[in-house]
Design an enzyme around this catalytic site. Sequence first.
Site, mmCIF file in Angstrom:
data_model
loop_
_atom_site.group_PDB
_atom_site.id
_atom_site.type_symbol
_atom_site.label_atom_id
_atom_site.label_comp_id
_atom_site.label_asym_id
_atom_site.label_seq_id
_atom_site.Cartn_x
_atom_site.Cartn_y
_atom_site.Cartn_z
ATOM 1 N N LYS A 95 2.753 2.663 3.862
ATOM 2 C CA LYS A 95 2.559 1.519 4.812
ATOM 3 C C LYS A 95 3.872 1.016 4.870
ATOM 4 O O LYS A 95 4.241 -0.074 4.279
ATOM 5 C CB LYS A 95 1.272 0.791 4.086
ATOM 6 C CG LYS A 95 0.893 -0.356 5.281
ATOM 7 C CD LYS A 95 -0.481 -0.978 4.839
ATOM 8 C CE LYS A 95 -0.946 -2.071 5.552
ATOM 9 N NZ LYS A 95 -1.202 -1.695 6.861
HETATM 10 N N1 PMP Z 1 -4.183 2.570 9.958
HETATM 11 C C1 PMP Z 1 -3.108 2.017 10.074
HETATM 12 C C2 PMP Z 1 -1.876 2.215 10.796
HETATM 13 C C3 PMP Z 1 -3.408 0.665 9.554
HETATM 14 O O1 PMP Z 1 -2.489 -0.586 9.720
HETATM 15 C C4 PMP Z 1 -4.498 0.193 8.784
HETATM 16 C C5 PMP Z 1 -4.640 -1.146 8.172
HETATM 17 N N2 PMP Z 1 -4.033 -1.446 7.040
HETATM 18 C C6 PMP Z 1 -5.353 1.294 8.522
HETATM 19 C C7 PMP Z 1 -5.225 2.303 9.210
HETATM 20 C C8 PMP Z 1 -6.716 0.940 7.668
HETATM 21 O O2 PMP Z 1 -6.320 0.848 6.259
HETATM 22 P P1 PMP Z 1 -7.158 0.032 5.411
HETATM 23 O O3 PMP Z 1 -8.418 0.409 5.471
HETATM 24 O O4 PMP Z 1 -6.665 0.345 4.040
HETATM 25 O O5 PMP Z 1 -7.011 -1.422 5.837
#
Ligand code: PMP
Length: 307
Positions: free
Chosen positions: A155
């Site tokens: 991320k």
């Molecule tokens: N994909 C992206 C690009 C994101 O930014 C997010 C949000 N964090 C998600 C998927 C979903 O991840 P999560 O369920 O861990 O928030």
Amino acid sequence: MSTYAYFNGEIVPLGDAKIGIMNHTFNYGTGVFEGVRGYWNGKEEQLYLFRLKEHYERLQRSCRIMTMALPFDIPKLCDITVDITRRNAHREDCYVRPLAYKDSELIGVRLHQLNDAFLIYTAPFGKYLPPDRGIRCCVSSWRRIDDNAIPGRAKVTGLYVNSALSKSEAMLDGYDEAIVLTQSGTVSEGSAENVFIVVDGKLITPPASDNILVGVTRNTVIQVAREQLGIETIERSIGRAELYSADEVILTGSAAEVTPVSEIDRRPIGSGGVGPVAAKLQETYLSIVRGEVEIYREWCTPVYPKS
Ligand code: PMP
């Protein structure tokens, strides 16, 4: 009421948590971050941070990819997060943002021989997408960045240019959200959500190798669908047109929670409303995150001392 941040190893007023204009991450997008939701449970007068540990585990994996070090182990990071969130005295749903970043002030794109730093801030946070009516999506003209360009499973702050391009294109064209394809043209994910489709009563979602961020909510939904709804999830690549012909399409994310999709590229999905699997998953998810489902209470970290 004053708001505080965790910055340079201490809790300081938010307004004092400042980085310089030469900061490496500000210039080159070399930070990694998390987005954790806090859920206010009015009956218990308690705020729960949802799957805090799992978010830090992912942050640690992101750090490995970006050759960064976190200042503490995960239990200590969770404790600090609870401290700063408690200090901000939220009595409403909120968002918690841990961010590990390259703090050096110099000119030069690289990852090595730079100082690592870490901060956390929190903010009140309501719904990210309309939860009730089913949202309208488009397939983006932008493609998801490839694992060999910027690893999507990390991320990384700079990676979010890709999300911003697709989100703004979608919204300025009158949609709620974008669904982004991989370089080879299969479904990757939303601008900030993972994608599930429902076909013949089964959930299908793209695998990690389709350049997704492996979502904490995605994992939650896979487990809860199996344990509570008796629905298995198949992880396999999804073709663009499968979105249009699916019985249901669902987006998941910490911000987006469980969001039903009612329309993609002007085609109604299923009956064009909220499908039964999405409705049930959303209802179950929203009670789990508030600490209302005993067997999943371990996912909910209380912020305030129990009275
Ligand atoms: N994909 C992206 C690009 C994101 O930014 C997010 C949000 N964090 C998600 C998927 C979903 O991840 P999560 O369920 O861990 O928030």
